[in-house]
Scaffold this motif. Structure first.
Motif, PDB file in Angstrom:
ATOM      1  N   ALA A 218       0.815  -1.223   0.000  1.00 15.88           N
ATOM      2  CA  ALA A 218       0.000   0.000   0.000  1.00 15.88           C
ATOM      3  C   ALA A 218       0.850   1.276   0.000  1.00 15.88           C
ATOM      4  O   ALA A 218       0.322   2.367  -0.190  1.00 15.88           O
ATOM      5  CB  ALA A 218      -0.933  -0.009   1.200  1.00 15.88           C
ATOM      6  N   VAL A 447       1.367  -6.595   8.120  1.00 13.98           N
ATOM      7  CA  VAL A 447       0.715  -6.831   6.824  1.00 13.98           C
ATOM      8  C   VAL A 447       0.423  -5.506   6.135  1.00 13.98           C
ATOM      9  O   VAL A 447       0.374  -4.464   6.771  1.00 13.98           O
ATOM     10  CB  VAL A 447      -0.615  -7.601   7.015  1.00 13.98           C
ATOM     11  CG1 VAL A 447      -0.398  -8.871   7.811  1.00 13.98           C
ATOM     12  CG2 VAL A 447      -1.682  -6.733   7.698  1.00 13.98           C
ATOM     13  N   GLY A 449      -2.180  -3.886   2.742  1.00 13.89           N
ATOM     14  CA  GLY A 449      -3.145  -4.179   1.667  1.00 13.89           C
ATOM     15  C   GLY A 449      -4.576  -3.812   2.001  1.00 13.89           C
ATOM     16  O   GLY A 449      -5.415  -3.758   1.115  1.00 13.89           O
ATOM     17  N   LYS A 498       7.752  -2.622   7.332  1.00 16.17           N
ATOM     18  CA  LYS A 498       6.390  -2.076   7.447  1.00 16.17           C
ATOM     19  C   LYS A 498       6.437  -0.582   7.804  1.00 16.17           C
ATOM     20  O   LYS A 498       5.662   0.223   7.292  1.00 16.17           O
ATOM     21  CB  LYS A 498       5.624  -2.877   8.511  1.00 16.17           C
ATOM     22  CG  LYS A 498       4.260  -2.350   8.864  1.00 16.17           C
ATOM     23  CD  LYS A 498       3.239  -2.495   7.747  1.00 16.17           C
ATOM     24  CE  LYS A 498       1.864  -1.989   8.182  1.00 16.17           C
ATOM     25  NZ  LYS A 498       0.941  -1.828   7.070  1.00 16.17           N
ATOM     26  N   ASN A 501       7.037   1.325   4.793  1.00 15.60           N
ATOM     27  CA  ASN A 501       5.785   1.338   4.011  1.00 15.60           C
ATOM     28  C   ASN A 501       4.806   2.372   4.580  1.00 15.60           C
ATOM     29  O   ASN A 501       4.147   3.106   3.847  1.00 15.60           O
ATOM     30  CB  ASN A 501       5.160  -0.064   4.057  1.00 15.60           C
ATOM     31  CG  ASN A 501       3.853  -0.143   3.281  1.00 15.60           C
ATOM     32  OD1 ASN A 501       3.847  -0.077   2.060  1.00 15.60           O
ATOM     33  ND2 ASN A 501       2.748  -0.274   4.000  1.00 15.60           N
ATOM     34  N   GLN A 502       4.738   2.428   5.904  1.00 14.27           N
ATOM     35  CA  GLN A 502       3.785   3.350   6.539  1.00 14.27           C
ATOM     36  C   GLN A 502       4.162   4.804   6.317  1.00 14.27           C
ATOM     37  O   GLN A 502       3.301   5.666   6.204  1.00 14.27           O
ATOM     38  CB  GLN A 502       3.673   3.057   8.051  1.00 14.27           C
ATOM     39  CG  GLN A 502       2.993   1.742   8.362  1.00 14.27           C
ATOM     40  CD  GLN A 502       1.762   1.481   7.530  1.00 14.27           C
ATOM     41  OE1 GLN A 502       1.849   0.889   6.456  1.00 14.27           O
ATOM     42  NE2 GLN A 502       0.613   1.937   7.983  1.00 14.27           N
ATOM     43  N   ALA A 505       2.791   5.314   2.885  1.00 19.96           N
ATOM     44  CA  ALA A 505       1.325   5.231   2.853  1.00 19.96           C
ATOM     45  C   ALA A 505       0.708   6.460   3.520  1.00 19.96           C
ATOM     46  O   ALA A 505      -0.233   7.066   2.990  1.00 19.96           O
ATOM     47  CB  ALA A 505       0.864   3.949   3.542  1.00 19.96           C
ATOM     48  N   MET A 542      -2.530   4.535  -2.320  1.00 19.60           N
ATOM     49  CA  MET A 542      -3.412   5.178  -1.359  1.00 19.60           C
ATOM     50  C   MET A 542      -4.313   6.206  -2.040  1.00 19.60           C
ATOM     51  O   MET A 542      -5.469   6.365  -1.658  1.00 19.60           O
ATOM     52  CB  MET A 542      -2.604   5.849  -0.242  1.00 19.60           C
ATOM     53  CG  MET A 542      -2.141   4.878   0.822  1.00 19.60           C
ATOM     54  SD  MET A 542      -3.565   4.082   1.645  1.00 19.60           S
ATOM     55  CE  MET A 542      -2.735   3.096   2.871  1.00 19.60           C
ATOM     56  N   ARG A 546      -8.050   5.724  -1.197  1.00 19.55           N
ATOM     57  CA  ARG A 546      -8.672   6.582  -0.195  1.00 19.55           C
ATOM     58  C   ARG A 546      -9.425   7.780  -0.773  1.00 19.55           C
ATOM     59  O   ARG A 546     -10.403   8.243  -0.187  1.00 19.55           O
ATOM     60  CB  ARG A 546      -7.611   7.123   0.780  1.00 19.55           C
ATOM     61  CG  ARG A 546      -6.846   6.039   1.549  1.00 19.55           C
ATOM     62  CD  ARG A 546      -7.767   5.106   2.321  1.00 19.55           C
ATOM     63  NE  ARG A 546      -7.116   4.555   3.491  1.00 19.55           N
ATOM     64  CZ  ARG A 546      -6.537   3.355   3.573  1.00 19.55           C
ATOM     65  NH1 ARG A 546      -6.568   2.536   2.532  1.00 19.55           N
ATOM     66  NH2 ARG A 546      -5.966   2.957   4.699  1.00 19.55           N
ATOM     67  N   SER A 559      -9.754   1.938   7.875  1.00 20.23           N
ATOM     68  CA  SER A 559      -8.520   2.056   8.634  1.00 20.23           C
ATOM     69  C   SER A 559      -8.600   3.430   9.301  1.00 20.23           C
ATOM     70  O   SER A 559      -8.708   4.449   8.612  1.00 20.23           O
ATOM     71  CB  SER A 559      -7.313   1.968   7.712  1.00 20.23           C
ATOM     72  OG  SER A 559      -6.142   2.075   8.472  1.00 20.23           O
ATOM     73  N   ILE A 563      -4.800   5.396  13.374  1.00 15.74           N
ATOM     74  CA  ILE A 563      -3.753   4.409  13.047  1.00 15.74           C
ATOM     75  C   ILE A 563      -2.534   5.133  12.470  1.00 15.74           C
ATOM     76  O   ILE A 563      -1.394   4.770  12.744  1.00 15.74           O
ATOM     77  CB  ILE A 563      -4.314   3.324  12.101  1.00 15.74           C
ATOM     78  CG1 ILE A 563      -5.170   2.384  12.949  1.00 15.74           C
ATOM     79  CG2 ILE A 563      -3.200   2.575  11.367  1.00 15.74           C
ATOM     80  CD1 ILE A 563      -5.600   1.116  12.320  1.00 15.74           C
ATOM     81  N   PHE A 564      -2.776   6.187  11.714  1.00 15.36           N
ATOM     82  CA  PHE A 564      -1.617   6.917  11.178  1.00 15.36           C
ATOM     83  C   PHE A 564      -1.015   7.880  12.198  1.00 15.36           C
ATOM     84  O   PHE A 564       0.155   8.238  12.085  1.00 15.36           O
ATOM     85  CB  PHE A 564      -1.939   7.592   9.837  1.00 15.36           C
ATOM     86  CG  PHE A 564      -1.709   6.621   8.722  1.00 15.36           C
ATOM     87  CD1 PHE A 564      -0.420   6.286   8.326  1.00 15.36           C
ATOM     88  CD2 PHE A 564      -2.768   5.961   8.124  1.00 15.36           C
ATOM     89  CE1 PHE A 564      -0.185   5.343   7.345  1.00 15.36           C
ATOM     90  CE2 PHE A 564      -2.547   5.018   7.141  1.00 15.36           C
ATOM     91  CZ  PHE A 564      -1.257   4.707   6.746  1.00 15.36           C
ATOM     92  N   ASP A 605      -9.116   7.092   7.805  1.00 21.23           N
ATOM     93  CA  ASP A 605      -7.943   7.975   7.696  1.00 21.23           C
ATOM     94  C   ASP A 605      -8.062   8.993   6.557  1.00 21.23           C
ATOM     95  O   ASP A 605      -7.411  10.047   6.570  1.00 21.23           O
ATOM     96  CB  ASP A 605      -6.647   7.159   7.573  1.00 21.23           C
ATOM     97  CG  ASP A 605      -6.711   6.108   6.492  1.00 21.23           C
ATOM     98  OD1 ASP A 605      -7.500   6.264   5.548  1.00 21.23           O
ATOM     99  OD2 ASP A 605      -5.957   5.108   6.597  1.00 21.23           O
TER     100      ASP A 605
HETATM  101  O1  LIG Z   1      -0.223  -0.949   4.349  1.00 20.40           O
HETATM  102  C1  LIG Z   1      -1.405  -0.812   4.642  1.00 20.40           C
HETATM  103  O2  LIG Z   1      -2.261  -1.662   4.419  1.00 20.40           O
HETATM  104  C2  LIG Z   1      -1.851   0.467   5.309  1.00 20.40           C
HETATM  105  O3  LIG Z   1      -0.814   1.361   5.336  1.00 20.40           O
HETATM  106  C3  LIG Z   1      -2.343   0.178   6.712  1.00 20.40           C
HETATM  107  O4  LIG Z   1      -1.324  -0.334   7.498  1.00 20.40           O
HETATM  108  C4  LIG Z   1      -2.938   1.370   7.394  1.00 20.40           C
HETATM  109  O5  LIG Z   1      -4.079   1.760   6.741  1.00 20.40           O
END
Ligand SMILES: O=C(O)[C@H](O)[C@@H](O)CO
Ligand SMILES: NC(=O)c1ccc[n+]([C@@H]2O[C@H](COP(=O)([O-])OP(=O)(O)OC[C@H]3O[C@@H](n4cnc5c(N)ncnc54)[C@H](O)[C@@H]3O)[C@@H](O)[C@H]2O)c1
Length: 883
Positions: A218, A447, A449, A498, A501-502, A505, A542, A546, A559, A563-564, A605
């Motif tokens: 993502a 994870v 997605g 991760k 990735n965040q 994202a 995203m 989104r 989500s 979370i962010f 989000d």
């Molecule tokens: O990688 C993802 O799926 C997203 O970033 C989530 O962790 C948060 O919406």
């Protein structure tokens, strides 16, 4: 060549993409002439069959349309109004298509000057680019705007020049506005990509591994996917920065003049200026990677050249050696956990579930799960325990709190921690488990997605841990994922990937919000803006996922915004402990914090867009416009001149396949004649039908009135009978068509899935909601229902509010995604457009169908059906294709 397309088109100045435009016009039957001083371009142009002109004036002489390429507003005077300028030769009613992205104010001034000074007043602007999406794959895309009368004149030429045309009726200038929004996104995504790679290197992950994983997760964006390889290979030179600095500076100036804050763009701009300042003027060899090493103090180049391994291969090796898993405990059945746990149930694992929120447990029980009253109960006698709670504090509490998991887990069991937590938290947790004497193993398996992929078992998982721990959980991880990666480095390494990735994202959601809010401020239709960007370089996973929530103003949490606050909080903590300044991620974090402070933390989000909306008063939510039927129909390319009904009949004569139409209500059978209709489907009556060797027969299933379970069961029953009947009659071959409602109400995809489950996968599903007499039109993928002289997007009609079959999307590609719950994403749906059908005719449609990837479940929407002759053309190619 279409003979009614005769006419002359002129070009003043060419570039390489103009050559493509000219080639398309020539193919459509126009004569094309051009003025250009750069020899290589004019040589190519002549080779295409164009005619050379000595001046802009000559290029404009006798044309129906003049395409003027201008890179800077200063050129306008000379090229258009000068002594030898284009206006001198131009016929009064010719349309000027300004191929430029000079600022909207210049285009508006030009239009005013043309209207005030001269009689020529037909001007549209056109932003010509190449489609970056899988769907358009480098084909020409044009975004054009202008007054309705000018657009009506320009449209045939614009349609002839491109594969995808976006038209913004109203004022000139939309093309350059869209370009600004796209560049805003590209600039922010570039800096975010640089920060992400730098953070990854700092926490010890090979940059190519980060790249390979995140481009399937993502955190992906077009910029990340396309620029990072060049960065890592040292191919991007520093000059690239100055171009960006200049473009982003212009956008910031425009935003300033509109009193509109662009915090992410402002910081990206500053970062790029900082990058440029690290290069001495005469150093032509400095690459972007080297510049960034100086800016952030991270050894990107050395890291990229270090030895690496293949995390997907490691996953395959582990999966082969994995031990059997019988019982799984699952704690945290929220947005993600519920889908994951129920997917495991469907994959035949025995799953014991626990969540602190009781109503979820009832749903889990109804889905076939075993329900527990505490983490300890969900850990009893399990081989593997999965934890998918929100954060570190909750994970700590379910593992070590009252009635916690550790006390109840059998010795030697494994824990998969899939919540997004900091790398340090997981490695400390592993140490604590080692210190306990129960030989519990831990796998760090965050994870990516989203909720839909969680429920389908198609997540991206980045797992790390000891080989022993990974082997004992391999089967479970494989069941939950489409892409499984094993990261070396033990617990904490998976969470490191991760975290990177965040970073991306989170920035991409916030940049999507900034871009859409700015677009709304610039006065562009936000729906159309979204559509254009998804085919452009500013797109991201995203953005596509989104922004639709922002456009619908629907903040149901898939989500949560908080979370962010958590995830970018992890990024900002790690960046200070690793001493790597991550400016853009930090600003994005502040935006999510602002949303949370406003009380929107539990909402989706994408609600971060409300930070911009509240500050500036813009509204991003946007409906598709209702269109004026006559105007739209007149503005489409002219129809393909031939009705291929005779060809269809000929093809049909030679086609041995019997068409069996399963009609879900009687309105379908009422519209045909000379075709038999069965109201029952015993094997005997089907055999009797097949023996008659008809070209076609209907079976009236009436399944629209049933529940979807009953409709599926009925379709399976009929298909099984068809199969048995067909095998007992010699030489029978048949094809099934599901006839349904033209306002999109019916059991889709359930009936198609049911047919496939009996008859086997099909090469493609064709969706064609044709009903001309009922006033159904599909234009640019959007399905409309005519209401007197208006075309209303289907999703905004009463039909879409149907209690049983309601839907939101009017765009057929999005409708497929909505109806399949994300199983078939809009990006995998190919459309047969009115442009293709009218400009290319049967051969072009046939070629498109033949070139479809042979992947099952690709759904093709026909968006071409405006006349009966057209449905014939389409049918013709389908029959030929099916043969
Ligand atoms: O990688 C993802 O799926 C997203 O970033 C989530 O962790 C948060 O919406
Ligand atoms: N939502 C996404 O798209 C997504 C994608 C990838 C990763 N993640 C990560 O996955 C994790 C879960 O995300 P989510 O969106 O499902 O969150 P969520 O808030 O919807 O789900 C968390 C669940 O944990 C339960 N819970 C909390 N404390 C508990 C306790 N002590 N005992 C039992 N249950 C408890 C909550 O009741 C809730 O049902 C987060 O770490 C998130 O960052 C989310």
């Amino acid at each position: 060549m279409a003979s009614d397309h005769q006419g002359v088109v002129g070009f003043v100045n060419l570039d390489y993409i103009s050559l493509d435009l000219a080639a398309s016009l020539l193919r459509s039957g126009y004569a094309v002439q051009a003025f250009e001083i750069y020899d290589p371009l004019i040589t190519e142009f002549l080779k295409l069959g164009g005619i050379r002109c000595a001046s802009p004036m000559e290029a404009g002489r006798g044309v129906a349309a003049l395409i003027v390429l201008i890179s800077h507003a200063d050129q306008i005077n000379d090229v258009i109004f000068g002594n030898e300028g284009a206006l001198k030769g131009l016929p009064k009613d010719a349309i000027i298509i300004l191929h430029s992205t000079i600022l909207p104010s210049y285009v508006q001034n030009l239009e005013k000057r043309l209207t005030d000074d001269c009689e020529t007043a037909y001007l549209v602007d056109a932003y010509v680019s190449r489609g970056m999406s899988e769907l358009l794959d480098g084909k020409v895309m044009i975004t054009s705007s202008g007054r309705s009368d000018a657009i009506a004149r320009a449209r045939p030429f614009l349609s002839a020049m491109c594969e995808k045309l976006y038209v913004f009726e109203g004022k000139v200038g939309a093309g350059s506005k869209i370009k600004m929004v796209n560049e805003l996104l590209e600039g922010i995504h570039l800096v975010a990509s640089l920060e992400a790679i730098s953070l990854g290197v700092k926490v010890g992950i090979h940059p190519w591994i980060i790249y390979n994983i995140i481009s399937n997760a993502a955190g992906n964006s077009w910029v990340f996917k396309n620029h990072v390889p060049n960065l890592l290979q040292g191919n991007t030179k520093h000059h690239f920065l100055s171009t960006f600095v200049q473009k982003l500076g212009t956008i910031l100036d425009v935003a300033k003049s509109l009193t509109f804050p662009l915090p992410l763009l402002a910081i990206a701009h500053q970062q790029l200026i900082l990058g440029s300042s690290h290069v001495s003027g005469d150093d032509d060899t400095a690459t972007l990677a080297k510049v960034w090493e100086k800016v952030l103090g991270v050894g990107i180049t050395d890291a990229a050249n270090a030895e690496m391994y293949n995390p997907e291969q490691l996953a395959n090796q582990i999966a082969c050696k994995s031990s059997t898993v019988n019982r799984i405990g699952f704690i945290g059945l929220g947005a993600m956990g519920f889908g994951m746990a129920t997917h495991l149930l469907r994959s035949n694992f025995c799953v014991l579930g626990y969540d602190a929120y009781k109503p979820t447990l009832t749903r889990f029980f109804e889905a076939g799960g075993l329900v527990c009253n505490s983490p300890a109960e969900a850990s009893k006698d399990v081989d593997v325990l999965i934890i998918m709670v929100t954060n570190e504090a909750q994970a700590e509490s379910v593992i070590y709190g009252d009635l916690g998991a550790v006390s109840a887990l059998p010795s030697g069991a494994s824990i998969i921690l899939s919540s997004t937590v900091s790398p340090g938290f997981v490695s400390q947790l592993e140490q604590r488990l080692i210190n306990d004497s129960k030989n519990l193993k831990l796998v760090d398996a965050p994870v990516s997605g989203g909720v839909k992929r969680a429920a389908m078992g198609t997540l991206t998982i980045m797992a790390s841990g000891t080989d022993e721990a990974l082997k004992s959980t391999g089967l479970v991880l494989a069941a939950l994922s489409e892409k499984l990666y094993i990261i070396r480095g033990g617990c904490g390494a998976g969470s490191g990937v991760k975290m990177v990735n965040q970073l991306l994202a989170g920035v991409h959601i916030a940049s999507g919000a900034e871009a859409m809010a700015f677009g709304a401020r610039l006065g562009i239709s936000t729906r159309m803006l979204f559509d254009v960007i998804t085919n452009s370089g500013g797109t991201s996973w995203m953005f596509e996922n989104r922004v639709p929530h922002m456009l619908d103003g629907d903040y149901t949490p898939y989500s949560a915004l908080d979370i962010f606050v958590k995830d970018l909080g992890i990024v900002s903590r790690e960046c200070s402990s690793h001493k790597v300044p991550l400016h853009i991620a930090t600003v994005a974090h502040q935006l999510f914090l602002s949303g949370s402070a406003a009380g929107w933390g539990r909402q989706d989000d994408s609600g971060v867009v409300k930070v911009y909306e509240t500050l500036t008063g813009v509204i991003v939510e946007g409906k598709l416009p209702v269109l004026k039927k006559e105007v739209v129909l007149k503005s489409l390319p002219s129809e393909w001149p031939l009705d291929p009904i005779d060809d269809i009949q000929r093809l049909n004569q030679n086609n041995s396949k019997i068409l069996v139409v399963l009609d879900d209500d009687p309105t379908g059978t009422q519209t045909v004649h000379d075709i038999e209709v069965l109201t029952e489907w015993t094997i005997e009556s089907l055999i009797a039908q097949f023996r008659k060797i008809p070209k076609c027969f209907f079976i009236l299933t009436n399944s629209r009135s049933l529940s979807s379970e009953k409709a599926s069961a009925l379709i399976k029953d009929i298909c099984r009978n068809l199969h048995t009947a067909a095998t007992s009659v010699e030489d029978i071959d048949y094809t099934v068509v599901l006839r349904g409602d033209s306002t999109l109400r019916g059991h889709f995809p359930e009936e198609a899935d049911a047919a496939v489950s009996v008859l086997g996968e099909m090469d493609a599903w064709i969706i064609c909601p044709f009903f001309l007499q009922g006033g159904r039109y599909t234009i640019d993928d959007v399905h409309y229902v005519a209401d007197s002289d208006k075309l209303v997007p289907a999703g905004d009609t009463e039909f879409a509010k149907d209690a049983a079959f309601g839907y939101k999307a009017s765009n057929l590609r999005e409708w497929v995604e909505e109806k399949t719950g994300g199983r078939i994403p809009a990006s995998k749906v190919t459309s047969i457009s009115i442009q293709l059908l009218r400009k290319g005719g049967p051969d072009a449609v046939f070629e498109r169908l033949c070139n479809l990837p042979k992947v099952h479940n690709i759904v093709n929407t026909s968006t071409c059906t405006h006349t009966t002759a057209e449905i014939h053309t389409y049918t013709n190619t389908l029959v030929a294709w099916l043969k």
